[in-house]
Design a protein around this motif. Sequence first.
Motif, PDB file in Angstrom:
ATOM      1  N   THR A  99       0.845  -1.199   0.000  1.00 13.27           N
ATOM      2  CA  THR A  99       0.000   0.000   0.000  1.00 13.27           C
ATOM      3  C   THR A  99       0.882   1.251   0.000  1.00 13.27           C
ATOM      4  OG1 THR A  99      -1.656  -1.186   1.259  1.00 13.27           O
ATOM      5  CG2 THR A  99      -1.856   1.190   1.218  1.00 13.27           C
ATOM      6  N   LYS A 100       1.975   1.180   0.763  1.00  8.85           N
ATOM      7  CA  LYS A 100       2.908   2.318   0.778  1.00  8.85           C
ATOM      8  C   LYS A 100       3.556   2.509  -0.582  1.00  8.85           C
ATOM      9  CE  LYS A 100       5.712   3.230   4.374  1.00  8.85           C
ATOM     10  NZ  LYS A 100       6.702   2.834   5.403  1.00  8.85           N
ATOM     11  N   ARG A 158       2.328   1.663  -3.393  1.00 12.63           N
ATOM     12  CA  ARG A 158       1.332   2.119  -4.350  1.00 12.63           C
ATOM     13  C   ARG A 158       1.231   3.644  -4.316  1.00 12.63           C
ATOM     14  NH1 ARG A 158      -4.680  -0.148  -3.770  1.00 12.63           N
ATOM     15  NH2 ARG A 158      -4.453   0.872  -1.761  1.00 12.63           N
ATOM     16  N   ALA A 159       1.493   4.223  -3.143  1.00  9.13           N
ATOM     17  CA  ALA A 159       1.366   5.677  -2.994  1.00  9.13           C
ATOM     18  C   ALA A 159       2.551   6.426  -3.617  1.00  9.13           C
ATOM     19  CB  ALA A 159       1.241   6.028  -1.516  1.00  9.13           C
TER      20      ALA A 159
END
Lengths: 291, 382
Positions: free
Chosen positions: B213-214, B216-217
Motif C-alpha cells: 500500500t505504501k 502504491r502511494a
Amino acid sequence: MFDQLLQFLITGITVGSTYALVGLGFAIIYNASDVVNFAQGEFVMVGAMSAVWYLGVGLPLPVVLVFSVLTTVVVGLALYKLAIEHARGASVVTTIIITIGAAIFLRGAALLVWGKDIYALPHFSSETPIRIGAATMLPQNIWVMVVTALVVYLVRHFFDKTLMGKAILGCACNRTAAHLVGINVPLMLLTSYGIAALLGAVAGLLIAPIAFTSYDAGIMLGLKGFSAAILGGMGSSMGAVAGGVLLGVLESLGAGYISSGYKDAMAFMIILLVLFFKPSGLFGRKSAERV
Amino acid sequence: MSSRRNFLKYSSAVLLGASMATSAMAADPIKIGSFLAVTGPASFLGDPELKTLQMYVDEINAKGGVIGRQLELIHYDSGANPQKAVGFVKRLIQRDGVDLIVGGSASGETMAVVPEVEQAGVPFISLAGALAIVEPVKKWVFKTPHTDRMALGKVYGDMKKRGISKVALISGDGGFDKSCRGQAQGLAAPYGMQIVGDESYGAKDTDMTTQLTKLRATDAQAIMNCGFGTGPAIVTKNVRQLGIDLPLYQSHGVASKKYIELAGDAANGVRLPAAALLVADKLPDNDPQKPVLVSYQRKYEAAHGAVSTFGGHAYDGLMIAVQAIERAGSTDKEKVRAEIEKTRGFIGTGGVFTMNANDHLGLTLDAFKMLEIKNGDWTLAE
C-alpha cells in the motif's frame, strides 16, 4: 490518506485474528493448568498441513476442513495423554519444557511425513478482491474475521455458561479443591488441550490460503500468538483475543507509518513496554487475585 | 579360534591381491572432491547438485573416464555450515588427496574454505552465487552460477526497454534477499534507475499488503521483489489483491515451478531473470545452449524428477573441470588450474563460459534469460 489507513487496518485485523486464535489457545491451557503450551504454533501447522494432505487424497474441501480439525484435536489429545499426563506432579516449568520438546517433535514428524515443501490451500470462496473505497480485501479476509469472531464467542460461551467450562476454570483456581468437589481434573485438562488444538487448527485452515504453509510455519505464528496472550494478559482468554488483534494492527500501522524494516522489532518492543509497566498484561487480573 | 584367524588372514590376502590386480589394470582414479549442503535448510541446492555429480561421474566412467583414468567422487555433506565445510575441505585435501574440488552449495561455506584451497593450491570450482567469490579474483577459485548483480542488470535492462525509470523495491530479510536488494540499489544509478520506495518483510510474514500500500502511494512505474520461499508468492498475490497494475519483477530466487503453483493466476505477467534451463524446450533451435540443456534435462528428469538450475551449476562445474584435465593431459594442479582459466566458449547449462585471468566466472548478461509467466508457465520475454 484515509484509504491507506483503512488498508492498514484491514491487514492488521486479518493478521491479528490469527494471532488471536493462537493466543486464545495459549490462554486456555494456561488457564486450566498454569502451563504455557509451546506446541500451540505446531497445532496451527498440523491443521493446515493435514488439510493439504487430505486435499491431495482427493476429498472435497468441507470434508477436508472437518478431518483436519479432527486430526489436530487427536494430536492435541495425544500430546496430553502421552507426554503431559505422564509428568503429573512435575513442576510447571518441567511441563513447559515438555511442550517445547513436543513442538520440536511435531515439526520433525511433519518434515518426515509431508516433506519440506511449501503448500497452499484453496480459498474458501472466490479470490476476487472486494473494494471498500480505495482499499481492497479478499473474501478470505472476511472468512478469517468472521470465523474468528464466531469461535471466540463459542469459547466464551463454553467457559461462562456450561458446566464443563466452569469445571475447567475451577481446575485453574485450585486443583485440589476442584478434585474434592468431584471434578475429574485430568479429563478437564485433556479437554483444554483438545480445545487449544481445535483453535490452532482453525487458525491454520483460515490463514493457509492467504499465507501458505510448511512444516515450520508454526514457529512464527506460535511466537506471535504467545506475544498476543502476553500482551492481553496470560490468564485472560478475551485478553488474549484483544491482544492478538491489537498486535496485528500495531504491526500493520508500524510497518505502514514508521518502517517495515522494524515491524517485528516494534511489536516485541511494545510487549516489553506493556510487561514493564503492567506485568499482568493489558487485560490481565492482578496476580494477587490469582490463587 | 585359530582356524578363524587363518581364514581372516587368507581372505584379506585374497582381497589385497584383488585390489592390487585392479589397480594394475587401470591407472589411479582421478579424485574429485566435493562438499555440498545435501541436508539442512539449503538442501534444495545440494541435493540436485550431488545427484548431478554422481550421475555424470558414472556416465563418464562408463565411457572410459578422462585421459584413460576413472573418476572417483569423494563427497561430504556440509549442511551449508561453514565450519563443517572447512573441516571437510581440509580432509579432502590432506587425507583424501583430491585432485580438485567441485562443490560448496552456499556462498557462506564457499567463502569460508577459500583460504584453505588458496593455501593448499587445489583448483576449486564453487557452485554458490555470491559475487564476492570471484571478485576480487582468487588464483585457485572459480564458480559457475550467475551472480545477483547479473540478475539485477538483466532486470534493469528489461525495465529500460519498457521505458521504466522509477522502481519500488520490496525485499525479504534473508541473506539472499539482502544481497539482491544491495545490488538493486548499487546498480540503480549506472542504469539510470531511481528507487522511489524501499520496503521489507519477514521471511515468515503472512501478509505484505501494508508495505505494498505504501509502494502504491509512490510514483513507481514498476515493483521489484527480492526474495525466495513463501514471501515472493504472497507479495505476488497481494499486488493483485490491491489492484496494483504496475509491472511486477521477481529475482531468480523464485525460478521454480513451486512459485507459479503457489501464486496461481496472480503470477501471470510477472517477469524474472533466470537460467535458460527453465525454458530449454522453448528456446529457438539455433540456440547453441539448447542441445546441452535438453540433454541434461532429459537425463536428470529420467532419474530424479524435475530439474532445477542448481543441479545445472554442478553439471557446469564438473564438465569445466573434466575438460580442463583433458586439455592439461594430467592432474597436475597448476596445469589444471591454468586450463580452467583458459575455458573458452564452453556451453553449459548456465550459459556460455569464457574465462580469463581476470574473470573466474566467465558469463555475460546473455546467460540470463528474461522470462515472463504466461498461463502458469515460463515464456521467453525477449
